[in-house]
Design an enzyme around this catalytic site. Structure first.
Site, PDB file in Angstrom:
ATOM      1  N   THR A  26      11.455  -6.204  16.053  1.00 57.63           N
ATOM      2  CA  THR A  26      12.903  -6.401  16.153  1.00 57.63           C
ATOM      3  C   THR A  26      13.276  -7.872  16.277  1.00 57.63           C
ATOM      4  O   THR A  26      14.443  -8.206  16.178  1.00 57.63           O
ATOM      5  CB  THR A  26      13.459  -5.643  17.371  1.00 57.63           C
ATOM      6  OG1 THR A  26      12.825  -6.142  18.550  1.00 57.63           O
ATOM      7  CG2 THR A  26      13.231  -4.149  17.247  1.00 57.63           C
ATOM      8  N   LYS A  27      12.287  -8.739  16.517  1.00 57.27           N
ATOM      9  CA  LYS A  27      12.530 -10.172  16.686  1.00 57.27           C
ATOM     10  C   LYS A  27      11.527 -10.965  15.866  1.00 57.27           C
ATOM     11  O   LYS A  27      10.474 -10.447  15.473  1.00 57.27           O
ATOM     12  CB  LYS A  27      12.419 -10.558  18.159  1.00 57.27           C
ATOM     13  CG  LYS A  27      13.486  -9.896  18.996  1.00 57.27           C
ATOM     14  CD  LYS A  27      13.424 -10.325  20.426  1.00 57.27           C
ATOM     15  CE  LYS A  27      14.562  -9.633  21.170  1.00 57.27           C
ATOM     16  NZ  LYS A  27      14.464  -9.674  22.566  1.00 57.27           N
ATOM     17  N   ASN A  76       0.809  -1.210   0.000  1.00 58.60           N
ATOM     18  CA  ASN A  76       0.000   0.000   0.000  1.00 58.60           C
ATOM     19  C   ASN A  76       0.851   1.273   0.000  1.00 58.60           C
ATOM     20  O   ASN A  76       2.071   1.232   0.023  1.00 58.60           O
ATOM     21  CB  ASN A  76      -0.937  -0.028   1.206  1.00 58.60           C
ATOM     22  CG  ASN A  76      -2.315   0.503   0.887  1.00 58.60           C
ATOM     23  OD1 ASN A  76      -2.441   1.502   0.203  1.00 58.60           O
ATOM     24  ND2 ASN A  76      -3.333  -0.169   1.384  1.00 58.60           N
ATOM     25  N   HIS A 135      24.457   2.193   8.036  1.00 55.67           N
ATOM     26  CA  HIS A 135      25.706   2.804   8.490  1.00 55.67           C
ATOM     27  C   HIS A 135      26.186   2.008   9.695  1.00 55.67           C
ATOM     28  O   HIS A 135      25.396   1.359  10.374  1.00 55.67           O
ATOM     29  CB  HIS A 135      25.519   4.283   8.844  1.00 55.67           C
ATOM     30  CG  HIS A 135      24.448   4.508   9.857  1.00 55.67           C
ATOM     31  ND1 HIS A 135      24.653   4.357  11.205  1.00 55.67           N
ATOM     32  CD2 HIS A 135      23.147   4.858   9.713  1.00 55.67           C
ATOM     33  CE1 HIS A 135      23.532   4.624  11.858  1.00 55.67           C
ATOM     34  NE2 HIS A 135      22.593   4.921  10.974  1.00 55.67           N
TER      35      HIS A 135
END
Length: 192
Positions: free
Chosen positions: A162-163, A86, A117
């Protein structure tokens, strides 16, 4: 279900998506290494691909305005059949982002397999992101590197993932945590 002729398949697709959506999809597909039928819904801003090498493949998919793919020299972005992405979704692929079949990705979602980075080191670390078949990603969710979203999983709006997310579960929050299991009950068909 009977086998449809090519003409019947085209008629069926044109009932679902406009002729101009297919024309815009054809135009957008020029930046893909391999693709099926792509449909672009709406016009402005037109979806964008920033490709610095790498590989971009998609099966039959639908993209809305403002979608942006950024693919690095070693990146491999693949999108499965029946998936739609979307408005204003950003996918950054430096290593691998694999999106399965029939996934529903809402607006303003960010998916990235890299920090882009170095963080406290001298080398940028890239880790693949896999979104398995039938997953739903809510609006403004962020999926970070190294995450696998399991088959049929749902990510709530505004979540930071994050997991890994197991299949057929609902995760939400910042950081995303388990909420409940997806109910796998059969949904009645009211179309008859």
């Amino acid at each position: 279900m009977k086998d449809l002729t090519t003409f019947q398949l085209i008629q069926k697709r044109l009932k679902k998506h406009s002729f101009w959506g297919h024309v815009k999809g054809w135009w957008f597909s020029r930046k893909f290494d391999k693709h099926g039928f792509l449909v672009v819904t709406e016009w402005w801003p037109f979806p964008k691909v920033i490709k610095r090498g790498g590989r971009l493949t998609a099966e039959n998919c639908q993209f809305y305005s403002g979608v942006r793919f950024e693919i690095g020299p070693e990146g491999n972005l693949s999108i499965g059949n029946g998936t739609y992405i979307n408005r204003n979704t950003l996918i950054i692929c430096e290593k691998e982002v694999r999106i399965g079949r029939n996934c529903k990705i809402s607006w303003n979602v960010t998916i990235m397999d890299s920090d882009l980075h170095p963080l406290n080191s001298e080398k940028v670390e890239n880790k693949a992101v896999h979104i398995e078949d039938d997953a739903w990603i809510g609006c403004e969710a962020i999926i970070l590197k190294g995450v696998t979203v399991g088959k049929g999983a749902i990510i709530a709006a505004g979540s930071l993932v994050t997991k890994d997310v197991p299949g057929y579960t609902i995760f939400g929050g910042n950081p995303a945590k388990y909420i409940t299991d997806v109910q796998t009950q059969k949904i009645p068909d009211y179309s008859a």
